[in-house]
Design a protein around this motif. Sequence first.
Motif, mmCIF file in Angstrom:
data_model
loop_
_atom_site.group_PDB
_atom_site.id
_atom_site.type_symbol
_atom_site.label_atom_id
_atom_site.label_comp_id
_atom_site.label_asym_id
_atom_site.label_seq_id
_atom_site.Cartn_x
_atom_site.Cartn_y
_atom_site.Cartn_z
ATOM 1 N N VAL A 46 8.592 47.475 58.155
ATOM 2 C CA VAL A 46 7.497 46.627 57.680
ATOM 3 C C VAL A 46 6.794 47.274 56.493
ATOM 4 O O VAL A 46 6.526 46.618 55.479
ATOM 5 C CB VAL A 46 6.499 46.341 58.816
ATOM 6 C CG1 VAL A 46 5.333 45.501 58.293
ATOM 7 C CG2 VAL A 46 7.180 45.619 59.970
ATOM 8 N N TYR A 47 6.494 48.563 56.605
ATOM 9 C CA TYR A 47 5.788 49.237 55.509
ATOM 10 C C TYR A 47 6.616 49.235 54.227
ATOM 11 O O TYR A 47 6.071 49.090 53.127
ATOM 12 C CB TYR A 47 5.431 50.665 55.913
ATOM 13 C CG TYR A 47 4.272 50.756 56.880
ATOM 14 C CD1 TYR A 47 3.130 49.992 56.709
ATOM 15 C CD2 TYR A 47 4.320 51.626 57.974
ATOM 16 C CE1 TYR A 47 2.064 50.071 57.591
ATOM 17 C CE2 TYR A 47 3.256 51.721 58.870
ATOM 18 C CZ TYR A 47 2.140 50.943 58.678
ATOM 19 O OH TYR A 47 1.085 51.024 59.555
ATOM 20 N N ARG A 48 7.921 49.413 54.370
ATOM 21 C CA ARG A 48 8.777 49.359 53.180
ATOM 22 C C ARG A 48 8.772 47.967 52.572
ATOM 23 O O ARG A 48 8.705 47.814 51.349
ATOM 24 C CB ARG A 48 10.200 49.777 53.540
ATOM 25 C CG ARG A 48 10.419 51.280 53.503
ATOM 26 C CD ARG A 48 11.850 51.632 53.812
ATOM 27 N NE ARG A 48 12.135 53.015 53.427
ATOM 28 C CZ ARG A 48 13.147 53.727 53.892
ATOM 29 N NH1 ARG A 48 13.983 53.188 54.770
ATOM 30 N NH2 ARG A 48 13.347 54.957 53.482
ATOM 31 N N ALA A 49 8.847 46.948 53.413
ATOM 32 C CA ALA A 49 8.850 45.576 52.916
ATOM 33 C C ALA A 49 7.552 45.243 52.192
ATOM 34 O O ALA A 49 7.549 44.467 51.241
ATOM 35 C CB ALA A 49 9.069 44.605 54.081
ATOM 36 N N LEU A 50 6.454 45.851 52.640
ATOM 37 C CA LEU A 50 5.145 45.594 52.037
ATOM 38 C C LEU A 50 4.823 46.548 50.891
ATOM 39 O O LEU A 50 3.736 46.473 50.308
ATOM 40 C CB LEU A 50 4.062 45.713 53.114
ATOM 41 C CG LEU A 50 4.136 44.722 54.271
ATOM 42 C CD1 LEU A 50 3.081 45.042 55.325
ATOM 43 C CD2 LEU A 50 3.977 43.295 53.779
ATOM 44 N N ASP A 51 5.764 47.451 50.577
ATOM 45 C CA ASP A 51 5.565 48.439 49.501
ATOM 46 C C ASP A 51 4.335 49.314 49.737
ATOM 47 O O ASP A 51 3.614 49.665 48.789
ATOM 48 C CB ASP A 51 5.447 47.748 48.132
ATOM 49 C CG ASP A 51 6.756 47.093 47.706
ATOM 50 O OD1 ASP A 51 7.820 47.671 47.998
ATOM 51 O OD2 ASP A 51 6.708 46.015 47.103
ATOM 52 N N LEU A 52 4.107 49.672 50.985
ATOM 53 C CA LEU A 52 2.999 50.567 51.327
ATOM 54 C C LEU A 52 3.579 51.988 51.443
ATOM 55 O O LEU A 52 4.018 52.414 52.508
ATOM 56 C CB LEU A 52 2.340 50.123 52.635
ATOM 57 C CG LEU A 52 1.631 48.770 52.564
ATOM 58 C CD1 LEU A 52 1.161 48.324 53.944
ATOM 59 C CD2 LEU A 52 0.447 48.827 51.599
ATOM 60 N N ASP A 53 3.571 52.684 50.320
ATOM 61 C CA ASP A 53 4.314 53.937 50.238
ATOM 62 C C ASP A 53 3.735 55.043 51.114
ATOM 63 O O ASP A 53 4.487 55.834 51.700
ATOM 64 C CB ASP A 53 4.372 54.413 48.785
ATOM 65 C CG ASP A 53 5.272 53.535 47.928
ATOM 66 O OD1 ASP A 53 6.097 52.797 48.509
ATOM 67 O OD2 ASP A 53 5.142 53.575 46.695
ATOM 68 N N ARG A 54 2.421 55.144 51.182
ATOM 69 C CA ARG A 54 1.837 56.218 51.989
ATOM 70 C C ARG A 54 2.217 56.044 53.457
ATOM 71 O O ARG A 54 2.615 56.995 54.131
ATOM 72 C CB ARG A 54 0.314 56.241 51.838
ATOM 73 C CG ARG A 54 -0.328 57.393 52.596
ATOM 74 C CD ARG A 54 -1.838 57.462 52.378
ATOM 75 N NE ARG A 54 -2.398 58.604 53.089
ATOM 76 C CZ ARG A 54 -2.701 58.602 54.383
ATOM 77 N NH1 ARG A 54 -2.479 57.510 55.106
ATOM 78 N NH2 ARG A 54 -3.191 59.683 54.959
ATOM 79 N N GLN A 55 2.100 54.820 53.959
ATOM 80 C CA GLN A 55 2.459 54.568 55.352
ATOM 81 C C GLN A 55 3.963 54.716 55.570
ATOM 82 O O GLN A 55 4.407 55.134 56.654
ATOM 83 C CB GLN A 55 2.006 53.163 55.768
ATOM 84 C CG GLN A 55 0.507 53.014 55.888
ATOM 85 C CD GLN A 55 -0.173 52.666 54.564
ATOM 86 O OE1 GLN A 55 0.421 52.790 53.494
ATOM 87 N NE2 GLN A 55 -1.424 52.226 54.638
ATOM 88 N N THR A 56 4.740 54.411 54.537
ATOM 89 C CA THR A 56 6.188 54.606 54.624
ATOM 90 C C THR A 56 6.517 56.087 54.801
ATOM 91 O O THR A 56 7.364 56.458 55.623
ATOM 92 C CB THR A 56 6.882 54.063 53.365
ATOM 93 O OG1 THR A 56 6.696 52.642 53.295
ATOM 94 C CG2 THR A 56 8.373 54.366 53.370
ATOM 95 N N ALA A 57 5.837 56.943 54.036
ATOM 96 C CA ALA A 57 6.071 58.386 54.155
ATOM 97 C C ALA A 57 5.712 58.891 55.550
ATOM 98 O O ALA A 57 6.442 59.692 56.144
ATOM 99 C CB ALA A 57 5.265 59.133 53.091
ATOM 100 N N ILE A 58 4.592 58.416 56.084
ATOM 101 C CA ILE A 58 4.190 58.810 57.446
ATOM 102 C C ILE A 58 5.233 58.358 58.458
ATOM 103 O O ILE A 58 5.616 59.119 59.363
ATOM 104 C CB ILE A 58 2.807 58.214 57.781
ATOM 105 C CG1 ILE A 58 1.730 58.837 56.900
ATOM 106 C CG2 ILE A 58 2.474 58.430 59.255
ATOM 107 C CD1 ILE A 58 0.375 58.153 56.992
#
Length: 274
Positions: free
Chosen positions: A65-77
């Motif tokens: 989901v985070y990748r689909a939303l381009d939320l990079d900080r949450q993607t890294a976590i």
Amino acid sequence: MKRAAVFSGIVAFLVIFLSGCMGNRPVKRPALEDEARTYARRYDEDFYLGRYHQAIRDAVRSLAVYRALDLDRQTAISLNNLGAVQDRLGKVDKAIGSYREAIALSRDLNDVSTLTAALNNLAGTIAATNPVQAAALANEARDIASDRGQTIVEARALSVLASIAFASDDLGGAATLCRQALELSAGAGGEGVRAACLTRLGRLLARTGNPEAGLESVKSGLAIDRKRGDPFSIARDYQAMAEVLDALHDLEGAEKSLEKAEDILRFLGIDQVK
């Protein structure tokens, strides 16, 4: 089809599916963010309680989901979280890949918190197979944490460095690093680091001729982990206790401790504690 291929396919499908949803109905973005946060919270609980197979699903879903939303900080976590549970389940190569992705992304974002966590995690994972690189990673985490006053993160780095020294039979160096980590982790939030260091220090004491003190140190680590309710760490403590009891020539006690560790690991669905 191999399980790894299926796993990768699920991630790819979720990313494509959720991206499509976002493209067609952008109004759903807040709901998707809430969904990802729910998966992340579930991951924290499942990982802590040793429900690793559920935790890996939580991490994959939040990551997609985070990748689909381009939320990079949450993607890294989420990548760092995924690496942690992959490591626990023995999927070491996948864990290393997840950690490296988390490190690269958090560097780009200047997200120091995730960066230091992933550096320490990767260092711990490769400590036995690549101690030189592991030490470099842990020292980087230590330097960053020290500069920013992140004492628990610095203590975690010292604990990883102690494990590297211990594996290299540098028992004096390992003892010094353990004691430094114990001093830094004395405050709230450092219980996990303290328990790990007390357990390792117990093994060190047993190997250097003081198994009585070693046993007390391991018992202290076990008491902390029992209070924390971390089954993986408790299994590690029982394995350490078996080593110390063996040094005390208490073979029956050592055997019982190993059996307790094996029972816990079997329940968790994993083979051994690093």
